[in-house]
Motif scaffolding. Structure first.
Motif: not given
Length: 278
Positions: A65-69, A190-191, A193-202
Motif C-alpha cells: 500500500x505504501x509503494x504507490x503512495x 506500469x512497465x 515503474x516495474x522495470x525502471x523505478x523499482x530496480x533503481x529505488x530498491x
C-alpha cells in the motif's frame, strides 16, 4: 591530526557510553540458563511468534500500500519542480501545488510524531464498535479491536510512514531523463515503474522496510489501547515485557534480549547489503 581525532573520540564517549551501558547491563542480567528456560515457556513463545507474524504482515502490507503512495509523491514533487522552473519563480499554481504537497507530506508523517496513546485512541475511535466505521464493519461481520488484526493495524499506522518517506526519496532521486528514455522506448507507465523505478529505488525501499519492521516490532502504546494485552491473542513482545516487569522479570529480560539481538542482526545484514550495493 591525531590530536583532533583524539579530541573527537573523547567528545563521542559520553553519548556512546550512554547508549551502550544500558544494553550491557541488561545482557549481564540474562544468564544463558535463564534465557533458555524462559524461551521454553508458552507465554514467551506465543509473544515471540505473534510479534514476528504481525510485524512481517505489517511490512508486507506497508510494501503493497505504501509503494504507490511513495511513487505518486515523488512524481508530484518532480512535476512541481518542473513547473516552478518553467514559470521562473512566478508560479502561483506551483505554489498552490507545493502547499498541497506539503500538507499531504505532513499528514503522512503525523503518525510518527503522535504520542502512541493518541494513535491507539484514534484507531479505536475509527474502527471500534462505536467508532466512525465500526457500524459498517459490524454489518459485514468484521470486528477489529482486541484481535490480531488490530495489532497489525496499530503497527502499520505508526510504522508505515517511515517506509513511505524512504521510498519517496528513492523514487525522487531517479532522473526524469531515465523515465523519458523508457517512454521513448515504448514502455508504459506500469512497465516504467516495474522495470525502471523499482530496480533503481530498491535500496531506499529496503532501508524503509527495515525501519518499518523495527518500529512495528517495538510498537507498544497504540497496540495496547487498540488491541489489548491478551496472552496468546494480542500480546506482542513489548506488551509481554510490560506485563513481565510487574509479574516475571526474567521473562521481561529474556524477551528484551531477543528483541535487541533480532533488531541488531537485521540492521547488520541490511547495512552489509547496502555497503555491497554501493
Amino acid at each position: 591530526m591525531k590530536r583532533v581525532s583524539l579530541s573527537a573520540a573523547l567528545l563521542c564517549l559520553p553519548l556512546l557510553a550512554f547508549l551502550v551501558i544500558p544494553l550491557i547491563a541488561l545482557f549481564l542480567r540474562v544468564s544463558p540458563q535463564t534465557l533458555q528456560a524462559e524461551l521454553q515457556t508458552e507465554q514467551v513463545q506465543q509473544a515471540v511468534l505473534l510479534s514476528l507474524t504481525t510485524s512481517l504482515t505489517t511490512v508486507l502490507l506497508t510494501l503493497l500500500t505504501g509503494t504507490p503512495v511513495a511513487y505518486l509523491l515523488a512524481q508530484t514533487a518532480q512535476a512541481r519542480g518542473r513547473e516552478y522552473d518553467e514559470e521562473e519563480g512566478d508560479g502561483g499554481r506551483s505554489r498552490r501545488r507545493g502547499w498541497i504537497l506539503r500538507l499531504i507530506d505532513s499528514l503522512i508523517d503525523l503518525p510518527t510524531v503522535l504520542p502512541p496513546a493518541v494513535a491507539g485512541l484514534a484507531l479505536l475511535m475509527a474502527f471500534g464498535r462505536q467508532g466512525l466505521l465500526g457500524g459498517a464493519l459490524r454489518v459485514v461481520g468484521i470486528t477489529l479491536p482486541f484481535t490480531p488484526a488490530a495489532v497489525v493495524l496499530a503497527q502499520t499506522f505508526v510504522s508505515a510512514p517511515l517506509y513511505v518517506r524512504a521510498a519517496t526519496l528513492g523514487f525522487a532521486a531517479i532522473s526524469r531523463e531515465v523515465r523519458q528514455a523508457a517512454a521513448l522506448d515504448g514502455a508504459t507507465g506500469a512497465q516504467t515503474f516495474l522495470y525502471v523505478a523499482l530496480p533503481l529505488a530498491w535500496l531506499p525501499m529496503l532501508t524503509g522496510l527495515t525501519m518499518t519492521w523495527a518500529r512495528a516490532l517495538g510498537e507498544f502504546g497504540a497496540t495496547l489501547l487498540f488491541a489489548g494485552n491478551f496472552p496468546g491473542r494480542t500480546q506482542t513482545m513489548p506488551l509481554a515485557i510490560y506485563l513481565g516487569f510487574e509479574t516475571d522479570l526474567n521473562a521481561a529480560l529474556a524477551l528484551s534480549f531477543v528483541l535487541i539481538v533480532a533488531s541488531f542482526a537485521v540492521l547488520v545484514v541490511v547495512k552489509a547489503i547496502l555497503a555491497r550495493a554501493e
